[in-house]
Design an enzyme around this catalytic site. Structure first.
Site, PDB file in Angstrom:
ATOM      1  N   GLY A  84      -4.144  -2.914  -1.380  1.00 36.24           N
ATOM      2  CA  GLY A  84      -3.275  -4.022  -1.814  1.00 36.24           C
ATOM      3  C   GLY A  84      -2.924  -4.981  -0.691  1.00 36.24           C
ATOM      4  O   GLY A  84      -2.125  -5.890  -0.890  1.00 36.24           O
TER       5      GLY A  84
ATOM      6  N   TYR B 258      -2.770  -8.954   4.539  1.00 33.98           N
ATOM      7  CA  TYR B 258      -1.816  -8.508   5.571  1.00 33.98           C
ATOM      8  C   TYR B 258      -2.518  -7.645   6.628  1.00 33.98           C
ATOM      9  O   TYR B 258      -2.296  -7.813   7.831  1.00 33.98           O
ATOM     10  CB  TYR B 258      -0.716  -7.730   4.862  1.00 33.98           C
ATOM     11  CG  TYR B 258       0.459  -7.288   5.696  1.00 33.98           C
ATOM     12  CD1 TYR B 258       1.534  -8.147   5.930  1.00 33.98           C
ATOM     13  CD2 TYR B 258       0.524  -5.995   6.203  1.00 33.98           C
ATOM     14  CE1 TYR B 258       2.640  -7.709   6.666  1.00 33.98           C
ATOM     15  CE2 TYR B 258       1.628  -5.562   6.935  1.00 33.98           C
ATOM     16  CZ  TYR B 258       2.688  -6.423   7.158  1.00 33.98           C
ATOM     17  OH  TYR B 258       3.774  -5.992   7.878  1.00 33.98           O
TER      18      TYR B 258
ATOM     19  N   GLN C 149      -4.651  -0.823   4.270  1.00 31.73           N
ATOM     20  CA  GLN C 149      -3.749  -0.396   3.192  1.00 31.73           C
ATOM     21  C   GLN C 149      -4.210  -1.020   1.887  1.00 31.73           C
ATOM     22  O   GLN C 149      -4.466  -2.236   1.836  1.00 31.73           O
ATOM     23  CB  GLN C 149      -2.307  -0.832   3.510  1.00 31.73           C
ATOM     24  CG  GLN C 149      -1.330  -0.684   2.361  1.00 31.73           C
ATOM     25  CD  GLN C 149      -1.217   0.753   1.847  1.00 31.73           C
ATOM     26  OE1 GLN C 149      -1.123   1.698   2.621  1.00 31.73           O
ATOM     27  NE2 GLN C 149      -1.249   0.927   0.541  1.00 31.73           N
TER      28      GLN C 149
ATOM     29  N   ILE D 152       5.226 -11.972   6.397  1.00 31.87           N
ATOM     30  CA  ILE D 152       5.441 -11.847   4.945  1.00 31.87           C
ATOM     31  C   ILE D 152       4.343 -10.970   4.359  1.00 31.87           C
ATOM     32  O   ILE D 152       3.307 -10.771   4.981  1.00 31.87           O
ATOM     33  CB  ILE D 152       5.421 -13.224   4.233  1.00 31.87           C
ATOM     34  CG1 ILE D 152       4.068 -13.933   4.469  1.00 31.87           C
ATOM     35  CG2 ILE D 152       6.589 -14.082   4.679  1.00 31.87           C
ATOM     36  CD1 ILE D 152       3.869 -15.162   3.588  1.00 31.87           C
TER      37      ILE D 152
ATOM     38  N   PRO E  48       4.798  -1.156  13.821  1.00 33.40           N
ATOM     39  CA  PRO E  48       5.718  -0.320  13.039  1.00 33.40           C
ATOM     40  C   PRO E  48       5.011   0.336  11.854  1.00 33.40           C
ATOM     41  O   PRO E  48       4.109  -0.242  11.256  1.00 33.40           O
ATOM     42  CB  PRO E  48       6.770  -1.312  12.517  1.00 33.40           C
ATOM     43  CG  PRO E  48       6.593  -2.555  13.327  1.00 33.40           C
ATOM     44  CD  PRO E  48       5.149  -2.572  13.732  1.00 33.40           C
TER      45      PRO E  48
ATOM     46  N   GLY F 219      15.794  -8.079   8.638  1.00 27.66           N
ATOM     47  CA  GLY F 219      14.848  -6.972   8.774  1.00 27.66           C
ATOM     48  C   GLY F 219      14.701  -6.498  10.209  1.00 27.66           C
ATOM     49  O   GLY F 219      15.680  -6.389  10.963  1.00 27.66           O
ATOM     50  N   ILE F 220      13.457  -6.228  10.603  1.00 27.69           N
ATOM     51  CA  ILE F 220      13.203  -5.728  11.959  1.00 27.69           C
ATOM     52  C   ILE F 220      13.648  -6.763  12.992  1.00 27.69           C
ATOM     53  O   ILE F 220      14.209  -6.421  14.032  1.00 27.69           O
ATOM     54  CB  ILE F 220      11.699  -5.378  12.113  1.00 27.69           C
ATOM     55  CG1 ILE F 220      11.359  -4.137  11.268  1.00 27.69           C
ATOM     56  CG2 ILE F 220      11.338  -5.161  13.567  1.00 27.69           C
ATOM     57  CD1 ILE F 220       9.862  -3.798  11.231  1.00 27.69           C
TER      58      ILE F 220
HETATM   59  N1  CAA Z   1      -2.105   4.685  -1.845  1.00 26.34           N
HETATM   60  C1  CAA Z   1      -2.985   5.241  -2.704  1.00 26.34           C
HETATM   61  N2  CAA Z   1      -3.171   4.763  -3.946  1.00 26.34           N
HETATM   62  C2  CAA Z   1      -2.460   3.695  -4.333  1.00 26.34           C
HETATM   63  C3  CAA Z   1      -1.538   3.074  -3.481  1.00 26.34           C
HETATM   64  C4  CAA Z   1      -1.369   3.631  -2.190  1.00 26.34           C
HETATM   65  N3  CAA Z   1      -0.515   3.137  -1.334  1.00 26.34           N
HETATM   66  N4  CAA Z   1      -0.993   2.026  -4.136  1.00 26.34           N
HETATM   67  C5  CAA Z   1      -1.568   2.001  -5.349  1.00 26.34           C
HETATM   68  N5  CAA Z   1      -2.425   3.007  -5.487  1.00 26.34           N
HETATM   69  C6  CAA Z   1      -3.262   3.328  -6.638  1.00 26.34           C
HETATM   70  C7  CAA Z   1      -2.467   3.458  -7.925  1.00 26.34           C
HETATM   71  O1  CAA Z   1      -1.932   4.755  -8.059  1.00 26.34           O
HETATM   72  C8  CAA Z   1      -3.536   3.157  -8.950  1.00 26.34           C
HETATM   73  O2  CAA Z   1      -4.364   4.276  -9.091  1.00 26.34           O
HETATM   74  P1  CAA Z   1      -5.085   4.569 -10.494  1.00 26.34           P
HETATM   75  O3  CAA Z   1      -5.968   3.384 -10.756  1.00 26.34           O
HETATM   76  O4  CAA Z   1      -5.832   5.843 -10.206  1.00 26.34           O
HETATM   77  O5  CAA Z   1      -3.978   4.722 -11.482  1.00 26.34           O
HETATM   78  C9  CAA Z   1      -4.384   2.075  -8.288  1.00 26.34           C
HETATM   79  O6  CAA Z   1      -4.135   2.208  -6.878  1.00 26.34           O
HETATM   80  C10 CAA Z   1      -4.000   0.682  -8.734  1.00 26.34           C
HETATM   81  O7  CAA Z   1      -2.568   0.560  -8.596  1.00 26.34           O
HETATM   82  P2  CAA Z   1      -1.685  -0.277  -9.631  1.00 26.34           P
HETATM   83  O8  CAA Z   1      -2.005   0.018 -11.042  1.00 26.34           O
HETATM   84  O9  CAA Z   1      -0.248  -0.130  -9.163  1.00 26.34           O
HETATM   85  O10 CAA Z   1      -2.254  -1.727  -9.371  1.00 26.34           O
HETATM   86  P3  CAA Z   1      -1.478  -3.042  -9.169  1.00 26.34           P
HETATM   87  O11 CAA Z   1      -2.520  -4.093  -9.115  1.00 26.34           O
HETATM   88  O12 CAA Z   1      -0.378  -3.185 -10.138  1.00 26.34           O
HETATM   89  O13 CAA Z   1      -0.792  -2.892  -7.708  1.00 26.34           O
HETATM   90  C11 CAA Z   1      -0.710  -2.577  -5.351  1.00 26.34           C
HETATM   91  C12 CAA Z   1      -1.544  -2.406  -6.628  1.00 26.34           C
HETATM   92  C13 CAA Z   1      -0.493  -4.063  -5.045  1.00 26.34           C
HETATM   93  C14 CAA Z   1      -1.573  -1.941  -4.259  1.00 26.34           C
HETATM   94  C15 CAA Z   1       0.669  -1.895  -5.528  1.00 26.34           C
HETATM   95  O14 CAA Z   1       0.480  -0.566  -5.879  1.00 26.34           O
HETATM   96  C16 CAA Z   1       1.446  -1.929  -4.225  1.00 26.34           C
HETATM   97  O15 CAA Z   1       2.183  -2.865  -3.970  1.00 26.34           O
HETATM   98  N6  CAA Z   1       1.275  -0.906  -3.399  1.00 26.34           N
HETATM   99  C17 CAA Z   1       1.955  -0.826  -2.091  1.00 26.34           C
HETATM  100  C18 CAA Z   1       1.153  -1.528  -1.038  1.00 26.34           C
HETATM  101  C19 CAA Z   1       1.844  -1.309   0.271  1.00 26.34           C
HETATM  102  O16 CAA Z   1       1.938  -0.214   0.793  1.00 26.34           O
HETATM  103  N7  CAA Z   1       2.336  -2.405   0.872  1.00 26.34           N
HETATM  104  C20 CAA Z   1       3.082  -2.304   2.102  1.00 26.34           C
HETATM  105  C21 CAA Z   1       4.259  -3.235   2.035  1.00 26.34           C
HETATM  106  S1  CAA Z   1       5.410  -2.933   3.357  1.00 26.34           S
HETATM  107  C22 CAA Z   1       4.669  -3.609   4.682  1.00 26.34           C
HETATM  108  O17 CAA Z   1       3.673  -4.245   4.610  1.00 26.34           O
HETATM  109  C23 CAA Z   1       5.344  -3.414   5.995  1.00 26.34           C
HETATM  110  C24 CAA Z   1       4.466  -2.733   6.929  1.00 26.34           C
HETATM  111  O18 CAA Z   1       3.967  -3.344   7.889  1.00 26.34           O
HETATM  112  C25 CAA Z   1       4.211  -1.292   6.772  1.00 26.34           C
END
Ligand code: CAA
Length: 242
Positions: free
Chosen positions: A143, A147, A141, A85, A177, A13-14
């Site tokens: 979820g 983190y 963020q 992670i 990042p 990765g990074i």
């Molecule tokens: N922005 C806005 N809304 C979001 C969203 C987001 N990023 N992610 C999810 N939602 C919304 C969904 O659309 C849903 O809305 P409704 O209830 O109106 O339908 C609600 O939140 C619940 O979502 P899920 O049904 O998908 O719920 P879940 O429990 O299955 O999963 C989650 C929720 C874990 C947040 C999943 O959507 C997810 O993994 N999202 C991405 C989170 C993210 O951005 N992680 C970054 C990883 S990369 C990283 O971390 C590197 C870095 O430094 C940038």
């Protein structure tokens, strides 16, 4: 004088891009990794950068790792705390284990590694500590309560240690990042990435790991000696905070 740099999580990765960029700038680089032996071996063969396996969340393992690197390459001048992670879940579904794992690997590691190099940096009156944070430690963020908390913690740590190191030639900074084209971001559900995340990035694309690596090599350089306690956002305009 060839400086020695350690990059945690430095084989994928990074971190992969940071290790290579530092090597290309003339540093003697050690790339730490935790688990993926196959990727680490391939990285070592391809880049000629030695790899060292230890768990950055475990203080005693870090102590052994730092000792091993120091014996092989010399005292550590540049520490890049990059290992991290995700265990994404909404808080109402998050387990205590998901919380603890992320705090341990993403935040405890910064204490562990920095604590183990700080005496030597103070004695030698030079050091660079660069903590790889995240846009999500700046803006939060969904979820990612675990983190975002760990990455925000990295900013507090950075600011405090910057004061402590300033009179000793040690700078401490973060690079934050945005969403970068790595396996970690590929693990985000595609629908979420396409509909909720990429449309929020003004430059209209994910970043590349090399774009983070260039920020890190700059902060590691003598040119950046007056920059300490700072956060360099590299996020395509996704979160603009001045
Ligand atoms: N922005 C806005 N809304 C979001 C969203 C987001 N990023 N992610 C999810 N939602 C919304 C969904 O659309 C849903 O809305 P409704 O209830 O109106 O339908 C609600 O939140 C619940 O979502 P899920 O049904 O998908 O719920 P879940 O429990 O299955 O999963 C989650 C929720 C874990 C947040 C999943 O959507 C997810 O993994 N999202 C991405 C989170 C993210 O951005 N992680 C970054 C990883 S990369 C990283 O971390 C590197 C870095 O430094 C940038």
């Amino acid at each position: 004088m060839t400086r020695v740099a350690v990059v945690t999580g430095g084989t994928r990765g990074i971190g992969h891009a940071i290790s290579i960029a530092l090597k290309n700038k003339g540093y003697r680089v050690a790339a730490n990794y935790a688990g993926n032996d196959a990727a680490a071996q391939q990285f070592q063969v391809e880049t000629g950068i030695p790899v060292y396996k230890w768990n950055v969340g475990d203080y005693d393992a870090c102590a052994k790792g730092v000792e091993e690197v120091t014996k092989a390459l010399g005292p550590i001048d540049v520490l890049v705390n990059n290992a991290g992670i995700t265990r994404d879940a909404m808080l109402h579904k998050m387990t205590p284990e998901q919380w603890r794992e992320v705090i341990n690997v993403d935040l405890d590691s910064i204490f562990n590694m920095s604590r183990l190099v700080i005496d030597s940096m103070r004695n030698r009156k030079f050091g660079r500590i660069i903590n790889i944070s995240s846009i999500n430690g700046r803006k939060g963020q969904m979820g990612q309560t675990n983190y975002s908390a760990a990455k925000a913690g990295a900013h507090g740590f950075t600011k405090a240690l910057a004061f402590e190191g300033a009179s000793k030639g040690i700078t401490v900074n973060t690079v934050a990042p945005g969403y970068i084209n790595t396996e970690m971001v590929a693990a985000v559900p595609k629908e979420v990435l396409d509909t909720k995340i990429i449309p929020q990035i003004p430059v209209g694309r994910l970043g590349e790991a090399e774009e983070i690596a260039r920020a890190v090599t700059f902060l590691a350089s003598d040119d950046a000696g007056f920059i300490t306690g700072a956060c360099l956002d590299v996020n395509g305009g996704h979160y603009i905070a001045l």
